[in-house]
Design an enzyme around this catalytic site. Structure first.
Site, PDB file in Angstrom:
ATOM      1  N   TYR A  79       0.832  -1.201   0.000  1.00  0.00           N
ATOM      2  CA  TYR A  79       0.000   0.000   0.000  1.00  0.00           C
ATOM      3  C   TYR A  79       0.876   1.264   0.000  1.00  0.00           C
ATOM      4  O   TYR A  79       1.595   1.540   0.963  1.00  0.00           O
ATOM      5  CB  TYR A  79      -0.949   0.015   1.202  1.00  0.00           C
ATOM      6  CG  TYR A  79      -1.918  -1.157   1.241  1.00  0.00           C
ATOM      7  CD1 TYR A  79      -2.174  -1.926   0.101  1.00  0.00           C
ATOM      8  CD2 TYR A  79      -2.580  -1.502   2.408  1.00  0.00           C
ATOM      9  CE1 TYR A  79      -3.058  -2.997   0.131  1.00  0.00           C
ATOM     10  CE2 TYR A  79      -3.472  -2.572   2.448  1.00  0.00           C
ATOM     11  CZ  TYR A  79      -3.694  -3.318   1.299  1.00  0.00           C
ATOM     12  OH  TYR A  79      -4.564  -4.378   1.341  1.00  0.00           O
ATOM     13  N   HIS A 122       0.108 -11.850   0.716  1.00  0.00           N
ATOM     14  CA  HIS A 122      -0.937 -10.993   0.127  1.00  0.00           C
ATOM     15  C   HIS A 122      -1.785 -11.737  -0.917  1.00  0.00           C
ATOM     16  O   HIS A 122      -2.985 -11.560  -0.987  1.00  0.00           O
ATOM     17  CB  HIS A 122      -0.286  -9.744  -0.479  1.00  0.00           C
ATOM     18  CG  HIS A 122      -1.164  -8.539  -0.504  1.00  0.00           C
ATOM     19  ND1 HIS A 122      -0.699  -7.269  -0.340  1.00  0.00           N
ATOM     20  CD2 HIS A 122      -2.501  -8.398  -0.667  1.00  0.00           C
ATOM     21  CE1 HIS A 122      -1.699  -6.411  -0.408  1.00  0.00           C
ATOM     22  NE2 HIS A 122      -2.807  -7.076  -0.608  1.00  0.00           N
TER      23      HIS A 122
END
Ligand code: NAP
Length: 278
Positions: free
Chosen positions: A53, A111
């Site tokens: 992010y 992820h």
């Protein structure tokens, strides 16, 4: 705030805070940090971030928000699949720890599944746990077959959660993944529970239900996700009014009629669908 138990008995709040697209250049970082802090004060004490992010910017902002009160928060971060080799995972974790300003991550996730053999990533996660750098590990965007494969490799009870897309528009997991996880005692962490704040929140049934309860469509979407017993939802809010509304969603009890109206507008799947991800 209602809590659910991980397999080791530790309890975590069912509602947390997502942080995708928080902390990025051009954002109002002070307001975002204050919103995260307000969320913690309101009981949203699980914070989900990832090295991906904003290329670490989200982790930095989370680090700033939890400075001085690390023990108040259950911290989740994620390693990119391209970094998830035995040595790469360790290096990625160290970098995340440094950006987060902490010496331990509560829950560290892969992820999504990439090209590196799962066994390597699992071994790295176990080493990080042994070294006291992470407390639990889990995965994200794993479909049922991936979970089956993972359980053959991982030490019994080691995978703490699977984080996947779940909201009324994306109910595919109800067909097999969600029941499979419940049967195996692996809680599900629902990402994008508000449909990223898009059309879902403008839909007629959600608006009607919200009106009946003097609530908002976002609160209805969260209460709907949280009807599942072993589920954690992680809405992202950069505005304080949003985080305040989200924190109150746990008070909202949807009726059988409300649930039937959502089923009619957003039917549960009747056959296997490949896992959706964003
Ligand atoms: P989301 O939480 O479904 O939606 C976020 C959007 O909803 C933002 O635009 C936010 O606005 C708005 N919002 C928040 N609270 C609201 C409220 N009470 N009323 C109206 N609008 C509201 O989407 P998401 O960010 O994609 O998902 C949540 C988190 O899940 C992410 O932040 C990330 O941590 C995680 N995630 C993980 C994966 C993965 O692959 N593992 C993928 C996607 C997301 P404001 O920001 O303006 O307040």
């Amino acid at each position: 705030m209602r809590r659910i138990g991980l397999r080791n008995g530790e309890e975590i709040p069912v509602l947390g805070q997502g942080t995708w697209m928080i902390g990025e250049r051009g954002n109002d970082l002070r307001a975002e940090k204050e919103t995260l802090i307000a969320g913690i004060d309101l009981g949203l004490r699980l914070i989900d971030t990832a090295e991906m992010y904003g290329d670490g910017a989200s982790e930095e902002l989370v680090g700033a928000a939890i400075r001085g009160r690390r023990q108040d928060v259950f911290l989740v971060s994620k390693v990119l699949p391209s970094n998830a080799s035995r040595t790469g995972t360790r290096a990625a974790c160290e970098a995340s720890l440094s950006r987060l300003g902490t010496d331990i991550i509560d829950l560290y996730l892969l992820h999504w599944r990439g090209g590196i053999p799962l066994a390597e990533t699992v071994a790295a996660f176990e080493e990080l746990k042994e070294a006291g750098k992470i407390r639990h590990w889990g995965v994200s965007n794993f479909d049922t077959a991936d979970m089956e494969e993972l359980l053959k490799i991982a030490p019994a009870g080691a995978c703490a959660v699977n984080q996947v897309l779940y909201n009324p528009d994306y109910r595919g997991i109800e067909y097999d993944l969600l029941p499979w996880q419940m049967a195996h005692g692996i809680p599900l962490m629902a990402y994008s529970p508000l449909g990223q704040g898009g059309e879902l929140l403008q839909s007629g049934p959600l608006i009607d239900i919200a009106t009946r309860h003097n609530a908002t469509p976002a609160q209805v979407a969260l209460a709907w996700a949280l009807r599942q017993p072993d589920l954690i939802a992680i809405p992202k809010a950069s505005r304080k009014a949003h985080v305040e509304a989200n924190a109150r969603a746990t008070d909202l009890q949807l009726t059988p009629e409300d649930l039937a109206a959502i089923d009619a507008a957003f039917p549960s799947p009747r056959r296997k669908r490949p896992l959706a991800m964003i």
